[in-house]
Design a protein around this motif. Sequence first.
Motif, PDB file in Angstrom:
ATOM      1  N   HIS A  31       0.812  -1.212   0.000  1.00 27.91           N
ATOM      2  CA  HIS A  31       0.000   0.000   0.000  1.00 27.91           C
ATOM      3  C   HIS A  31       0.849   1.267   0.000  1.00 27.91           C
ATOM      4  CE1 HIS A  31      -2.913   2.955   1.845  1.00 27.91           C
ATOM      5  NE2 HIS A  31      -3.619   2.458   0.862  1.00 27.91           N
ATOM      6  N   SER A  32       2.145   1.118   0.169  1.00 32.78           N
ATOM      7  CA  SER A  32       3.050   2.261   0.221  1.00 32.78           C
ATOM      8  C   SER A  32       3.147   2.952  -1.139  1.00 32.78           C
ATOM      9  CB  SER A  32       4.442   1.785   0.647  1.00 32.78           C
ATOM     10  OG  SER A  32       5.381   2.840   0.529  1.00 32.78           O
ATOM     11  N   ASP A  33       3.516   4.250  -1.107  1.00 29.50           N
ATOM     12  CA  ASP A  33       3.789   4.977  -2.355  1.00 29.50           C
ATOM     13  C   ASP A  33       5.277   5.247  -2.524  1.00 29.50           C
ATOM     14  OD1 ASP A  33       4.146   6.813  -0.371  1.00 29.50           O
ATOM     15  OD2 ASP A  33       2.807   8.335  -1.200  1.00 29.50           O
ATOM     16  N   LYS A  34       6.096   4.600  -1.693  1.00 30.73           N
ATOM     17  CA  LYS A  34       7.555   4.764  -1.729  1.00 30.73           C
ATOM     18  C   LYS A  34       8.216   3.427  -2.063  1.00 30.73           C
ATOM     19  CE  LYS A  34       7.613   9.067  -0.080  1.00 30.73           C
ATOM     20  NZ  LYS A  34       6.157   9.276   0.120  1.00 30.73           N
ATOM     21  N   ILE A  35       9.376   3.484  -2.733  1.00 29.40           N
ATOM     22  CA  ILE A  35      10.161   2.289  -3.034  1.00 29.40           C
ATOM     23  C   ILE A  35      11.096   2.007  -1.865  1.00 29.40           C
ATOM     24  CG2 ILE A  35      11.972   1.335  -4.527  1.00 29.40           C
ATOM     25  CD1 ILE A  35      10.745   2.830  -6.847  1.00 29.40           C
ATOM     26  N   ALA A  36      11.075   0.787  -1.389  1.00 32.03           N
ATOM     27  CA  ALA A  36      11.950   0.383  -0.289  1.00 32.03           C
ATOM     28  C   ALA A  36      12.475  -1.023  -0.573  1.00 32.03           C
ATOM     29  CB  ALA A  36      11.201   0.411   1.042  1.00 32.03           C
ATOM     30  N   LYS A  37      13.734  -1.272  -0.215  1.00 31.52           N
ATOM     31  CA  LYS A  37      14.381  -2.540  -0.556  1.00 31.52           C
ATOM     32  C   LYS A  37      13.673  -3.728   0.067  1.00 31.52           C
ATOM     33  CE  LYS A  37      18.891  -4.784  -0.686  1.00 31.52           C
ATOM     34  NZ  LYS A  37      20.336  -4.673  -0.358  1.00 31.52           N
ATOM     35  N   ASN A  89       7.575  -8.368  -9.783  1.00 32.80           N
ATOM     36  CA  ASN A  89       6.896  -7.075  -9.739  1.00 32.80           C
ATOM     37  C   ASN A  89       6.460  -6.697  -8.331  1.00 32.80           C
ATOM     38  OD1 ASN A  89       6.374  -7.030 -12.891  1.00 32.80           O
ATOM     39  ND2 ASN A  89       5.650  -9.011 -12.153  1.00 32.80           N
ATOM     40  N   VAL A  90       6.498  -5.408  -8.065  1.00 32.25           N
ATOM     41  CA  VAL A  90       5.887  -4.841  -6.867  1.00 32.25           C
ATOM     42  C   VAL A  90       4.787  -3.892  -7.324  1.00 32.25           C
ATOM     43  CG1 VAL A  90       6.182  -3.393  -4.823  1.00 32.25           C
ATOM     44  CG2 VAL A  90       7.964  -5.031  -5.455  1.00 32.25           C
ATOM     45  N   ILE A  91       3.562  -4.155  -6.895  1.00 30.61           N
ATOM     46  CA  ILE A  91       2.448  -3.259  -7.186  1.00 30.61           C
ATOM     47  C   ILE A  91       2.270  -2.343  -5.982  1.00 30.61           C
ATOM     48  CG2 ILE A  91      -0.025  -3.127  -7.640  1.00 30.61           C
ATOM     49  CD1 ILE A  91       0.166  -5.823  -9.029  1.00 30.61           C
ATOM     50  N   TYR A  92       2.334  -1.037  -6.200  1.00 33.01           N
ATOM     51  CA  TYR A  92       2.262  -0.087  -5.097  1.00 33.01           C
ATOM     52  C   TYR A  92       1.582   1.184  -5.576  1.00 33.01           C
ATOM     53  CZ  TYR A  92       6.241   2.814  -6.760  1.00 33.01           C
ATOM     54  OH  TYR A  92       7.073   3.660  -7.452  1.00 33.01           O
TER      55      TYR A  92
END
Length: 578
Positions: A521-527, A553-556
Amino acid sequence: MSIGGITFKTINGKRYAYYQWTENGKQHSRRVKDDEFAELAAKIATEKAKKNSSRNIQQLVVAENTAPYSAKPEFKTDIKIGAQLTRFFEPVMKWKKREWFSALHDYIYGENNDRVLILYGLRRTGKTTLIRQLIGEMSADMQQKTAFIQLSSRHSLADVNHDLKQLELLGFRYVFIDEVTLLNDFIEGAALFSDIFAAGGMKVVLSGTDSLGFVFSEDEQLYDRCILLHTTFIPYREFENVLGIAGIDKFIEFGGTMSMGGSNYNTDKFTFATQKSANDYVDSAIARNIQHSLKCYQHEGHFRALQDLYNAGELTSAINRIVEDVNHRFTIDVLTKKFKSSDLRISASNLRRDRNKPTDILDRIDINAFTKQLKHLLLIKDKAEQSVEISEPHRIEIKEYLDLLDLTCGIDIVNMSNLNEHRTRTVLSQPGLRYAQASALIKSLLLDETFKQVPITERMAIEKRILDEIRGRMMEEIVLLETKIAKPTKQVFQLQFAVGEFDMVVFDPQNACSEIYEIKHSDKIAKEQCRHLLDPKKCAETEFRYGKILSKNVIYRGAKDRFGDINYLNVEEYLKGL
């Protein structure tokens, strides 16, 4: 084509009726079924009388357009034609259309196939609006031959049959019948619409909110003589396109109906704006839907195990309990154990482990008082408060009907350590309904005495954290559900390992390949968001079982991007692209 007539032949001692007519200079003949003889004979007599009359049929239509309908004793139902029909469709012509419009359009303008079209779904999913928009786009000539019939529980199938005959005599060819499932004898007599009127050249569209009633009638009476269009499921792309409102959080809060005010749609109040309105919707659109359809089907002979709950007035309570817990285990334990909120337990655990501002506030509130208040808000009864104990057959049958209503859908959960284990995650197709119950959770927290002693800044931070947790789980299920529906030839599931999981796997069994996803649910990219996707052991096990991994894939909620081998996909763009 001539009007023709009926003749009789005796074959092997039995007398048969045949309809004969002339078309393009050639004589045609067909056998008349026993159950259509009276109808056909009356129609031929009427057509001959009309042909001999000097009165123009269009004058009758003009009279219908201008006279008050309450003054027409020949109509037994509420019918809109002419000027009333124009006033009926005009307000919606600037609204955007749902995607089902094209299928409705194709039926009306396509060749006659002796079938009726059934437009059905839960309340406030755009059925009547689709009909109004279609009528509004018809030519003036077609509109003169179009009628809209609004039914209520005071009408009968005999009333509708009477009025359809009158409309047929007046030259009407396009008839839309709304709330037809309110007829107590609809399920038993639904074949009337296809066998008599659609077969006679009418285009008949039936619509209504008792979705279960249409399912029963399709199985009982209509068989292959109907086209079914179900409006209950509203994907994100339609929510944004039709309502003109963008954002996954808005969809989480209000998604599921078309009754949210927006730049492209109407100005109704939000169906799921409050817990009360959500409960009213469950009661009227779901519980009563099931009850009415079962009451009218097979003379109340199909209630099965739900008869005792219905008689005790507790079927609505059971359905409410299921809807509240639909994102968790759908088992008999959920229905019979003392009610506790899973949202509260999960949020308490997460708040204790928060890296920035850990707190045990949810461990210190008065759980008994909280649960009592939450039960009151959700209209849920404990086992001790039920006069009828909810059993396994109750649970199974309620789940069957919720699935038939397209309200719930199962997402498979695969355990890589035990592939023989079969579990499913039950997802609600109307996210706004789920979120309304989450709002009730927050309201209950605010009423707790211990919680009210916390400084307002900390209290607001806790409320935000709880809602973020709920939105995160709901966003995950929205992506799973819409992906599964959009990719029927592929397998969509969650994949669990001994430690960790992939939130979604899309497996293509025909080409032996797969795609793996994390949903955040985040709007930031994190490792840490993609640590499982980058785990070589997990990826190797997945490729062994499900073929080559084509993408990770990461859906965010952030912008489309790439982080090494990982594709970051914006959730709104992903859902609109399905």
